[in-house]
Write an enzyme that holds these catalytic residues in place. Sequence first.
Site, PDB file in Angstrom:
ATOM      1  N   LYS A   1      24.691  22.974  19.949  1.00  0.00           N
ATOM      2  CA  LYS A   1      25.753  23.442  19.050  1.00  0.00           C
ATOM      3  C   LYS A   1      26.748  24.297  19.830  1.00  0.00           C
ATOM      4  CE  LYS A   1      22.918  27.369  17.626  1.00  0.00           C
ATOM      5  NZ  LYS A   1      22.029  27.893  16.560  1.00  0.00           N
TER       6      LYS A   1
ATOM      7  N   TYR B   1      44.708  50.752  31.072  1.00  0.00           N
ATOM      8  CA  TYR B   1      45.077  51.271  29.750  1.00  0.00           C
ATOM      9  C   TYR B   1      44.171  52.424  29.344  1.00  0.00           C
ATOM     10  CZ  TYR B   1      48.029  47.179  28.932  1.00  0.00           C
ATOM     11  OH  TYR B   1      49.000  46.226  29.001  1.00  0.00           O
TER      12      TYR B   1
HETATM   13  C1  LIG Z   1      20.763  27.874  17.219  1.00  0.00           C
HETATM   14  C2  LIG Z   1      19.503  27.428  16.627  1.00  0.00           C
HETATM   15  C3  LIG Z   1      18.370  27.259  17.426  1.00  0.00           C
HETATM   16  C4  LIG Z   1      18.345  27.616  18.888  1.00  0.00           C
HETATM   17  O1  LIG Z   1      18.208  29.015  19.011  1.00  0.00           O
HETATM   18  P1  LIG Z   1      17.996  29.694  20.440  1.00  0.00           P
HETATM   19  O2  LIG Z   1      17.728  31.106  20.144  1.00  0.00           O
HETATM   20  O3  LIG Z   1      19.276  29.509  21.184  1.00  0.00           O
HETATM   21  O4  LIG Z   1      16.878  28.968  21.071  1.00  0.00           O
HETATM   22  C5  LIG Z   1      17.227  26.761  16.829  1.00  0.00           C
HETATM   23  N1  LIG Z   1      17.199  26.458  15.510  1.00  0.00           N
HETATM   24  C6  LIG Z   1      18.262  26.630  14.707  1.00  0.00           C
HETATM   25  C7  LIG Z   1      18.166  26.290  13.268  1.00  0.00           C
HETATM   26  C8  LIG Z   1      19.455  27.121  15.234  1.00  0.00           C
HETATM   27  O5  LIG Z   1      20.512  27.283  14.432  1.00  0.00           O
END
Ligand SMILES: *Cc1c(COP(=O)(O)O)cnc(C)c1O
Length: 365
Positions: A35, A256
């Site tokens: 994702k 800054y």
């Molecule tokens: C993002 C996600 C994962 C992966 O999580 P990590 O902490 O990056 O391993 C697993 N399951 C779901 C439902 C997620 O949304």
Amino acid sequence: MPRPILATVYPAALSHNLERVRASAPDARVWAVVKANAYGHGIERVFDALRSADGFALLDLDEARRLRALDWRGPILLLEGCFEPRDLELCSRLGLWHTIHCNEQIDWLAAHKTQLPHRVFLKMNTGMNRLGFKPERFRAAWTRLNALPQVEEISLMQHFPDADGAKGISTQLARFEAVTHDLPGERTLSNSAAILRHSDLLAGRSDWVRPGIVLYGSAPDFPEHSAADWGLQPTMTLASKLIGIQQLAAGETVGYGSTFVAEQAMRIGIVACGYADGYPRHCSTGTPMLVNGVRCRMVGRVSMDMVTVDLTPVPQARIGSEVTLWGCARNGAVLPIDEVAQAGGTVGYELMCAVAPRVPFAPLV
Ligand SMILES: *Cc1c(COP(=O)(O)O)cnc(C)c1O
């Protein structure tokens, strides 16, 4: 010449980290979570290195389309399921497996016309309280789904809120098992932290694991463990160069807000990287950075296009010298992304996802 900032992705490190997951979950099939454009790495860039995974999990339908365009014919799981009824048409067309976390998604599926029934993952809310059916409503949802001709097979899913910390997973695991112990179907329970920290408790209980961050070489439980502690390799470098050098006298300030005041005469380097590149603005004086592979500290505030670094440890640094914001330097030194994230009050996840579109990526090697 283009501005010298550059991101690099390491396919061999991705493959190594996938093997590390398999070592912790030897009996499970692996959803490589890609994702957020593979946690900022680029789906097309990580695909070859991760194609030995058993499936890919993501949540954006357009990203699912991109995976099919790479000719991935294996499973793809939509972690949040459909967002509206017509998404089901794409699921049918591309053969996507999808999460069902609410009754509305069951209504949509019941009204959906499809030639091939769908593979669905029914999600229980075991305490995270984001998506999913409460344990007491789970079986009713399962029964409803099981009666639909649109459903081929129901798998069971939940997500741990505390797999990375002291609270652990036992409460959620008990809730999940109490409700599902006599239901058929494959289970998927574990994120990265659960895979690394709770492999004993989960052995034989999860048919599919869902690693994300471990694949990308960041520790889900930093600073308790570092990526190196877990045997993970960094998969991304953000590098740039010095584009300016200033000699400060004692009492002079940088950037800054004039937040950094030189205590004595010192050289500082100006780096072509700022918050518009995705570098966290919350990082300030003390954040680690490598110059020519030597550990230095950032000084002052991050601005849109530049950050400033104390060159005291590298007197030979000059304009054009290599700067590593995170990842690997040419001399082999590594600056873990988790250390930079911690200095900015965030996690490695956010840094990799935030690399801005204006940052070019090196061709894969
Ligand atoms: C993002 C996600 C994962 C992966 O999580 P990590 O902490 O990056 O391993 C697993 N399951 C779901 C439902 C997620 O949304």
